[in-house]
Design a protein around this motif. Structure first.
Motif, PDB file in Angstrom:
ATOM      1  N   GLY A   1      73.273  32.968  54.017  1.00 47.37           N
ATOM      2  CA  GLY A   1      74.368  32.778  54.959  1.00 47.37           C
ATOM      3  C   GLY A   1      75.720  32.547  54.312  1.00 47.37           C
ATOM      4  O   GLY A   1      76.751  32.695  54.971  1.00 47.37           O
TER       5      GLY A   1
ATOM      6  N   HIS B   1      75.455  25.575  51.557  1.00 50.37           N
ATOM      7  CA  HIS B   1      75.292  27.021  51.509  1.00 50.37           C
ATOM      8  C   HIS B   1      74.852  27.501  50.129  1.00 50.37           C
ATOM      9  O   HIS B   1      74.731  28.693  49.908  1.00 50.37           O
ATOM     10  CB  HIS B   1      76.602  27.722  51.894  1.00 50.37           C
ATOM     11  CG  HIS B   1      76.895  27.613  53.359  1.00 50.37           C
ATOM     12  ND1 HIS B   1      76.416  28.515  54.286  1.00 50.37           N
ATOM     13  CD2 HIS B   1      77.592  26.673  54.055  1.00 50.37           C
ATOM     14  CE1 HIS B   1      76.816  28.151  55.497  1.00 50.37           C
ATOM     15  NE2 HIS B   1      77.524  27.045  55.392  1.00 50.37           N
TER      16      HIS B   1
ATOM     17  N   TYR C   1      78.839  35.041  54.533  1.00 54.99           N
ATOM     18  CA  TYR C   1      79.490  35.241  55.822  1.00 54.99           C
ATOM     19  C   TYR C   1      80.619  34.240  56.058  1.00 54.99           C
ATOM     20  O   TYR C   1      81.332  34.335  57.059  1.00 54.99           O
ATOM     21  CB  TYR C   1      78.444  35.189  56.936  1.00 54.99           C
ATOM     22  CG  TYR C   1      77.469  36.340  56.824  1.00 54.99           C
ATOM     23  CD1 TYR C   1      77.842  37.627  57.190  1.00 54.99           C
ATOM     24  CD2 TYR C   1      76.193  36.138  56.298  1.00 54.99           C
ATOM     25  CE1 TYR C   1      76.960  38.688  57.057  1.00 54.99           C
ATOM     26  CE2 TYR C   1      75.297  37.199  56.168  1.00 54.99           C
ATOM     27  CZ  TYR C   1      75.692  38.470  56.551  1.00 54.99           C
ATOM     28  OH  TYR C   1      74.824  39.528  56.407  1.00 54.99           O
TER      29      TYR C   1
END
Length: 204
Positions: free
Chosen positions: A50, A5, A53
């Motif tokens: 992303g 990520h 989140y």
């Protein structure tokens, strides 16, 4: 942390949740609330779109965390300003000036704390911290008022006025007249003193 990520070439060390809140505060300080989004916060934190989140369900959740930080910081600023004075009227005026100063510095104030979407039951922690901030101002108002009703009126007047001074500076109105941020804070503080004196005279 799952390194998938993190954006290529960067590895994020530390608490990503806290970093996203700091990045969001910086975005708001630079661009106002319109400059805030989850995607922009992720770019500022140098993580993938992303990644946020994993910690925040949506933009509203991240904004609520930002608003909690704002209330904590404002509460600290207001307390420090008030405690630097022994006279209750001077303490309250200084607290109002501290609010204006924070708003100018961070472009953040009650307009973000009470932003659309943050008033529901999902955000009880924010509501509690906001109450602590407002109660701090209210206690100062009670210390110079002769009745709870006058204290509430004074609270409304001072918060509106302090926010207005900061907003006028941020919108460029005062800067067109050559006013510095420090001067606007001083003017806000002095205006608060005049309002407080007016309420005291009204009560006598």
């Amino acid at each position: 942390m799952d390194v998938r990520h993190v954006m290529p070439g960067r590895y994020h060390h530390g608490d990503l949740r806290a970093e996203l809140v700091r990045a969001s505060l910086d975005l708001i300080a630079e661009q106002g609330l319109q400059g805030f989004s989850v995607a922009q916060a992720a770019r500022r934190a140098k993580v993938s779109p992303g990644a946020p989140y994993r910690h925040f369900a949506d933009r509203e959740s991240l904004l609520a965390a930002v608003a909690r930080t704002i209330t904590d910081q404002l509460t600290g600023r207001v307390r420090t300003a008030a405690e630097s004075h022994t006279d209750p009227q001077a303490a309250l005026a200084a607290a109002a000036g501290a609010y204006t100063g924070y708003l100018i510095e961070r472009r953040a104030g009650l307009h973000i704390v009470f932003a659309d979407g943050l008033q529901g039951p999902r955000h009880t922690e924010l509501h509690e911290r906001t109450r602590e901030l407002i109660d701090q101002f209210l206690l100062l108002c009670l210390s110079v008022s002769t009745s709870p009703q006058l204290a509430l009126e004074l609270l409304e007047q001072l918060l509106t006025q302090a926010h207005g001074y900061g907003t006028c500076y941020l919108d460029g109105f005062f800067r067109r007249h050559g006013y510095s941020a420090d001067l606007v804070v001083r003017k806000s503080t002095e205006a608060a003193r005049m309002v407080i004196r007016g309420y005291r005279e009204r009560a006598e």
